[in-house]
Design a protein around this motif. Structure first.
Motif, mmCIF file in Angstrom:
data_model
loop_
_atom_site.group_PDB
_atom_site.id
_atom_site.type_symbol
_atom_site.label_atom_id
_atom_site.label_comp_id
_atom_site.label_asym_id
_atom_site.label_seq_id
_atom_site.Cartn_x
_atom_site.Cartn_y
_atom_site.Cartn_z
ATOM 1 N N PRO A 241 0.917 -1.168 0.044
ATOM 2 C CA PRO A 241 -0.014 0.003 0.038
ATOM 3 C C PRO A 241 0.920 1.245 0.030
ATOM 4 C CG PRO A 241 -0.126 -1.150 1.968
ATOM 5 C CD PRO A 241 0.776 -2.038 1.212
ATOM 6 N N ASP A 242 2.057 1.077 0.509
ATOM 7 C CA ASP A 242 2.983 2.528 0.883
ATOM 8 C C ASP A 242 3.403 2.949 -0.549
ATOM 9 O OD1 ASP A 242 2.468 2.353 3.565
ATOM 10 O OD2 ASP A 242 3.958 0.960 3.698
ATOM 11 N N PHE A 247 -3.902 4.079 -2.508
ATOM 12 C CA PHE A 247 -3.891 3.961 -1.051
ATOM 13 C C PHE A 247 -3.584 5.388 -0.547
ATOM 14 C CE2 PHE A 247 -1.750 3.397 2.949
ATOM 15 C CZ PHE A 247 -2.595 2.558 3.683
ATOM 16 N N GLN A 248 -2.496 6.229 -1.205
ATOM 17 C CA GLN A 248 -2.254 7.398 -0.749
ATOM 18 C C GLN A 248 -3.430 8.363 -0.858
ATOM 19 O OE1 GLN A 248 -0.277 9.958 -3.535
ATOM 20 N NE2 GLN A 248 1.286 10.639 -1.821
ATOM 21 N N TYR A 250 -6.639 7.336 -0.620
ATOM 22 C CA TYR A 250 -7.549 7.031 0.445
ATOM 23 C C TYR A 250 -7.167 7.646 1.620
ATOM 24 C CZ TYR A 250 -10.480 4.042 3.121
ATOM 25 O OH TYR A 250 -11.355 3.516 3.926
ATOM 26 N N SER A 251 -5.987 7.409 1.806
ATOM 27 C CA SER A 251 -5.202 7.745 3.376
ATOM 28 C C SER A 251 -5.457 9.212 3.585
ATOM 29 C CB SER A 251 -3.957 7.488 3.411
ATOM 30 O OG SER A 251 -3.831 5.924 3.174
ATOM 31 N N ALA A 254 -9.491 9.533 4.687
ATOM 32 C CA ALA A 254 -10.147 8.579 5.733
ATOM 33 C C ALA A 254 -9.367 8.580 6.866
ATOM 34 C CB ALA A 254 -9.662 6.930 5.172
ATOM 35 N N ASP A 255 -10.079 8.157 8.103
ATOM 36 C CA ASP A 255 -9.506 8.007 9.281
ATOM 37 C C ASP A 255 -8.649 6.900 9.675
ATOM 38 O OD1 ASP A 255 -11.093 5.758 9.716
ATOM 39 O OD2 ASP A 255 -12.873 6.802 10.564
ATOM 40 N N ALA A 256 -8.325 6.754 10.907
ATOM 41 C CA ALA A 256 -7.025 5.784 11.196
ATOM 42 C C ALA A 256 -7.700 4.419 10.947
ATOM 43 C CB ALA A 256 -6.653 6.095 12.658
ATOM 44 N N ILE A 259 -8.052 3.586 7.251
ATOM 45 C CA ILE A 259 -6.859 3.364 6.645
ATOM 46 C C ILE A 259 -6.050 2.007 7.018
ATOM 47 C CG2 ILE A 259 -4.332 4.095 6.709
ATOM 48 C CD1 ILE A 259 -5.350 6.986 7.046
ATOM 49 N N LYS A 262 -8.192 -0.771 5.138
ATOM 50 C CA LYS A 262 -7.640 -0.753 3.557
ATOM 51 C C LYS A 262 -6.101 -1.272 3.492
ATOM 52 C CE LYS A 262 -10.032 0.846 0.996
ATOM 53 N NZ LYS A 262 -10.597 0.371 0.084
ATOM 54 N N ARG A 263 -5.484 -1.058 4.584
ATOM 55 C CA ARG A 263 -4.045 -1.525 4.365
ATOM 56 C C ARG A 263 -4.295 -3.259 4.309
ATOM 57 N NH1 ARG A 263 1.252 0.040 5.221
ATOM 58 N NH2 ARG A 263 0.589 2.178 5.569
#
Length: 336
Positions: A241-242, A247-248, A250-251, A254-256, A259, A262-263
């Motif tokens: 994801p990184d 993902f970036q 979305y993050s 999104a909240d913790a 995230i 999703k990870r």
């Protein structure tokens, strides 16, 4: 309470995209609710003239940017929200401080040096070919923007830090020679501010033509998200994801908990198609209400104009008083 003055300029040369929201608009509006900060936000339409030669585009960009900030809830009663060209005191201060600015300082400005280098590499005999006085003197106008309101802090990207240093230099010279009391501004570079990648994996920027507009219609938003570059890993294969733009993005919204979930999807080998469709649904839901407000505002430019004029009235009251002090300091005052 002595509030910290924070000044942010928004150049009116384009249509706001997701990267603008995450990197500048969202943190600025969140900060505007702090009681210890006096926030100044201005549409830098004078600056836009340096490169923008299309009057219709600059006018439309001014409308779109103002509508965007208002759509996301900027409270114009709490902040000073104005159009640069509505404050003639800035143009006058630009001339006054320009008369105390060394040409050698401007010679070292990154944008000017880059233009000269480009001419040199192209084999041009005139190193200043295509260089306007607007480009050359841009840092002086930026200094006037900042010093007009004695801003303490100016959020900027790393490429603009030099201009804040120049503003400090100009303010220092004025203070030394004329005994003015300009605040020496500080650059604020958001170390933790998110920088979004665009469709091709590079930084989202209109210069790369890889942006996702903030308020594009739903069908276009889905089309753009499906164009985001991903690798060739198949469904079922774990993914990182990184290193993923999906993902970036979305993050950034999104909240913790979201995230983290999703990870885990990436680790479990979710397919790219599913991840893109889920990002669209999430993002579309997140932007639905501000999108509706945005288009309603575009249909009512008179309201936006009134908001900007309200901000200009507030800004000019402060600017006129400060400029009067500066005029007297440099000798521009009545004879009797």
């Amino acid at each position: 309470m002595n509030k910290t003055k924070v000044l942010t300029g928004i150049t009116t040369t384009g249509t706001p995209h997701l990267g603008n929201y995450v990197g500048a608009i969202k943190p600025a509006i969140e900060q505007s609710w702090r009681d210890d900060i006096a926030s100044y936000y201005f549409l830098a339409d004078y600056h836009a003239l340096i490169k923008g030669r299309d009057p219709k585009r600059i006018h439309q960009s001014t409308l779109e940017i103002a509508a965007t900030w208002l759509a996301f809830g900027l409270d114009t009663d709490r902040v000073t929200f104005y159009r640069q060209s509505d404050i003639p005191e800035i143009a006058e201060l630009n001339w006054i401080v320009g008369c105390m600015t060394a040409k050698g300082l401007m010679n070292r400005a990154h944008a000017y040096k880059a233009a000269v280098q480009a001419n040199d590499e192209a084999g041009e005999q005139d190193p200043d070919k295509g260089v306007t006085m607007g480009l050359f003197c841009y840092p002086v106008l930026m200094a006037a923007d900042i010093l007009m309101f004695n801003a303490h802090k100016v959020p900027v990207g790393r490429d603009q830090v030099q201009h804040i240093e120049m503003a400090r230099d100009i303010a220092g010279r004025m203070n030394h020679h004329y005994k003015t009391r300009f605040v020496l501004p500080e650059a604020v570079v958001g170390e933790t501010t998110a920088v979004l990648n665009g469709l091709d994996g590079r930084k989202m920027s209109k210069s790369y033509d890889n942006t996702i507009g903030l308020f594009v219609p739903e069908k276009q938003l889905l089309k753009l998200i499906r164009k985001i570059k991903t690798n060739s890993l198949e469904p079922g294969e774990p993914k990182d994801p990184d290193t993923c733009t999906l993902f970036q993005i979305y993050s950034a919204f999104a909240d913790a908990d979201g995230i983290a979930a999703k990870r885990q999807q990436y680790i479990n080998g979710a397919g790219w198609g599913d991840l893109k469709n889920e990002l669209f649904e999430f993002l579309n839901g997140h932007l639905q209400l501000p999108r509706e407000r945005y288009y309603a505002l575009l249909d009512d430019p008179a309201f936006i104009e009134q908001e900007l004029l309200k901000g200009a009235q507030k800004a000019r009251a402060e600017a006129a008083e400060h400029l009067g002090t500066i005029r007297r300091a440099v000798g521009l005052k009545p004879l009797a």
